[in-house]
Design a protein around this motif. Structure first.
Motif, PDB file in Angstrom:
ATOM      1  N   GLY A 115       0.813  -1.214   0.000  1.00 39.96           N
ATOM      2  CA  GLY A 115       0.000   0.000   0.000  1.00 39.96           C
ATOM      3  C   GLY A 115       0.844   1.259   0.000  1.00 39.96           C
ATOM      4  O   GLY A 115       0.537   2.236  -0.696  1.00 39.96           O
ATOM      5  N   GLN A 116       1.928   1.253   0.766  1.00 41.24           N
ATOM      6  CA  GLN A 116       2.822   2.416   0.797  1.00 41.24           C
ATOM      7  C   GLN A 116       3.518   2.608  -0.551  1.00 41.24           C
ATOM      8  O   GLN A 116       3.662   3.741  -1.031  1.00 41.24           O
ATOM      9  N   ALA A 117       3.930   1.508  -1.163  1.00 44.13           N
ATOM     10  CA  ALA A 117       4.573   1.601  -2.477  1.00 44.13           C
ATOM     11  C   ALA A 117       3.590   2.092  -3.534  1.00 44.13           C
ATOM     12  O   ALA A 117       3.972   2.822  -4.457  1.00 44.13           O
ATOM     13  N   LEU A 118       2.315   1.726  -3.386  1.00 42.69           N
ATOM     14  CA  LEU A 118       1.292   2.191  -4.334  1.00 42.69           C
ATOM     15  C   LEU A 118       1.126   3.704  -4.249  1.00 42.69           C
ATOM     16  O   LEU A 118       1.046   4.385  -5.279  1.00 42.69           O
ATOM     17  N   VAL A 119       1.073   4.243  -3.039  1.00 43.72           N
ATOM     18  CA  VAL A 119       0.967   5.694  -2.869  1.00 43.72           C
ATOM     19  C   VAL A 119       2.193   6.386  -3.456  1.00 43.72           C
ATOM     20  O   VAL A 119       2.084   7.411  -4.144  1.00 43.72           O
ATOM     21  N   SER A 120       3.372   5.827  -3.217  1.00 48.29           N
ATOM     22  CA  SER A 120       4.609   6.406  -3.766  1.00 48.29           C
ATOM     23  C   SER A 120       4.624   6.323  -5.290  1.00 48.29           C
ATOM     24  O   SER A 120       5.073   7.258  -5.969  1.00 48.29           O
ATOM     25  N   LEU A 121       4.131   5.221  -5.818  1.00 46.17           N
ATOM     26  CA  LEU A 121       4.039   5.065  -7.273  1.00 46.17           C
ATOM     27  C   LEU A 121       3.145   6.140  -7.863  1.00 46.17           C
ATOM     28  O   LEU A 121       3.485   6.785  -8.865  1.00 46.17           O
ATOM     29  N   MET A 122       2.005   6.364  -7.230  1.00 46.58           N
ATOM     30  CA  MET A 122       1.067   7.364  -7.719  1.00 46.58           C
ATOM     31  C   MET A 122       1.692   8.760  -7.687  1.00 46.58           C
ATOM     32  O   MET A 122       1.505   9.561  -8.605  1.00 46.58           O
ATOM     33  N   ALA A 123       2.471   9.040  -6.640  1.00 52.43           N
ATOM     34  CA  ALA A 123       3.066  10.363  -6.483  1.00 52.43           C
ATOM     35  C   ALA A 123       4.159  10.629  -7.510  1.00 52.43           C
ATOM     36  O   ALA A 123       4.382  11.778  -7.910  1.00 52.43           O
TER      37      ALA A 123
ATOM     38  N   LEU B 104       4.456   9.019 -10.582  1.00 56.43           N
ATOM     39  CA  LEU B 104       4.120   8.511 -11.910  1.00 56.43           C
ATOM     40  C   LEU B 104       4.346   9.541 -13.012  1.00 56.43           C
ATOM     41  O   LEU B 104       4.866   9.211 -14.081  1.00 56.43           O
ATOM     42  N   VAL B 105       3.983  10.775 -12.769  1.00 55.43           N
ATOM     43  CA  VAL B 105       4.036  11.795 -13.815  1.00 55.43           C
ATOM     44  C   VAL B 105       5.436  12.392 -13.950  1.00 55.43           C
ATOM     45  O   VAL B 105       5.994  12.462 -15.042  1.00 55.43           O
ATOM     46  N   ASP B 106       6.015  12.789 -12.839  1.00 54.28           N
ATOM     47  CA  ASP B 106       7.275  13.540 -12.888  1.00 54.28           C
ATOM     48  C   ASP B 106       8.527  12.671 -12.831  1.00 54.28           C
ATOM     49  O   ASP B 106       9.596  13.097 -13.273  1.00 54.28           O
ATOM     50  N   SER B 107       8.406  11.457 -12.302  1.00 60.83           N
ATOM     51  CA  SER B 107       9.587  10.597 -12.135  1.00 60.83           C
ATOM     52  C   SER B 107       9.269   9.172 -12.563  1.00 60.83           C
ATOM     53  O   SER B 107       9.148   8.268 -11.734  1.00 60.83           O
ATOM     54  N   PRO B 108       9.111   8.950 -13.875  1.00 61.65           N
ATOM     55  CA  PRO B 108       8.719   7.618 -14.343  1.00 61.65           C
ATOM     56  C   PRO B 108       9.686   6.516 -13.948  1.00 61.65           C
ATOM     57  O   PRO B 108       9.273   5.376 -13.700  1.00 61.65           O
ATOM     58  N   ARG B 109      10.972   6.837 -13.861  1.00 61.80           N
ATOM     59  CA  ARG B 109      11.943   5.810 -13.458  1.00 61.80           C
ATOM     60  C   ARG B 109      11.714   5.413 -12.002  1.00 61.80           C
ATOM     61  O   ARG B 109      11.769   4.228 -11.651  1.00 61.80           O
ATOM     62  N   GLU B 110      11.457   6.410 -11.177  1.00 62.28           N
ATOM     63  CA  GLU B 110      11.155   6.133  -9.764  1.00 62.28           C
ATOM     64  C   GLU B 110       9.850   5.359  -9.638  1.00 62.28           C
ATOM     65  O   GLU B 110       9.722   4.456  -8.808  1.00 62.28           O
TER      66      GLU B 110
END
Length: 207
Positions: free
Chosen positions: A22-30, A32-38
């Motif tokens: 769940g924490q990784a999902l929130v980080s992924l969402m944050a 997604l747009v500006d840091s696709p590699r992250e």
């Protein structure tokens, strides 16, 4: 004779993977747009958490078949284990959809749904951690009620998101992509609510 405590260790380890996902999902969402590699790194982390959860599922089911004593009904243990695994499977589905569909714009509703997913996952970990004693029945039922409320909140966010999407979005491809993302995010809260229902049944039967 096998010890009951081993089951609770596995339940807690499984619930921790749910929270990590769940924490990784929130980080992924944050990111997604500006840091696709992250974002890709967060998606890979979710895959890892899901794999760890699969191993825990396998260990738990093996323990069911080799234990003379179990803390509660074997079928209930099976349902709880599979329910926890389903949460992570759905989180993984969200991550795969976000990356495969090349979603480049994250709406406030998508972020809100992701936050609700994490809130549900955190409470799942809490309630699983209370299962080792039926003296915790009151706290267990209270936390399950919070999960039910969060799932209802996610339903409302989903309805709002869908209404705005079909009303304001002109790009049909974006409509299709976001619709899938919204529905999968809400499904994570559904899976958490299912686990809450399983745990409520365990408490009612054993307390």
């Amino acid at each position: 004779m096998p010890q009951e405590g081993r089951f609770f260790e596995l339940f807690n380890a499984h619930a921790q993977q749910v929270v990590d996902g769940g924490q990784a999902l929130v980080s992924l969402m944050a990111s997604l747009v500006d840091s696709p590699r992250e974002a890709m790194a967060h998606a890979q982390a979710i895959d890892l958490f899901e794999s760890k959860a699969d191993k825990i599922t396998s260990d738990t089911l093996a323990l069911i078949h080799t234990s003379f004593i179990t803390p509660f009904d074997r079928d209930e243990i099976h349902k709880l284990t599979n329910g926890l695994d389903d949460i992570l499977d759905t989180i993984q589905d969200v991550a795969e959809s976000l990356t495969l569909y090349d979603i480049r714009r994250v709406t406030p509703e998508a972020r809100q749904l992701a936050d609700l997913c994490l809130s549900c996952c955190l409470r799942v970990r809490t309630v699983v951690g209370l299962l080792d004693s039926m003296n915790n029945a009151t706290g267990i039922m209270k936390t399950c009620a919070e999960i039910h409320q969060l799932e209802s909140d996610a339903d409302r966010v989903l309805r709002t998101a869908m209404s705005r999407l079909f009303r304001d979005e002109a790009d049909v491809r974006q409509v299709i992509k976001l619709k899938v993302a919204y529905e999968l995010l809400e499904a994570v809260t559904d899976r958490c609510e299912t686990v809450a229902g399983i745990i409520e049944a365990i408490v009612l039967e054993n307390s």
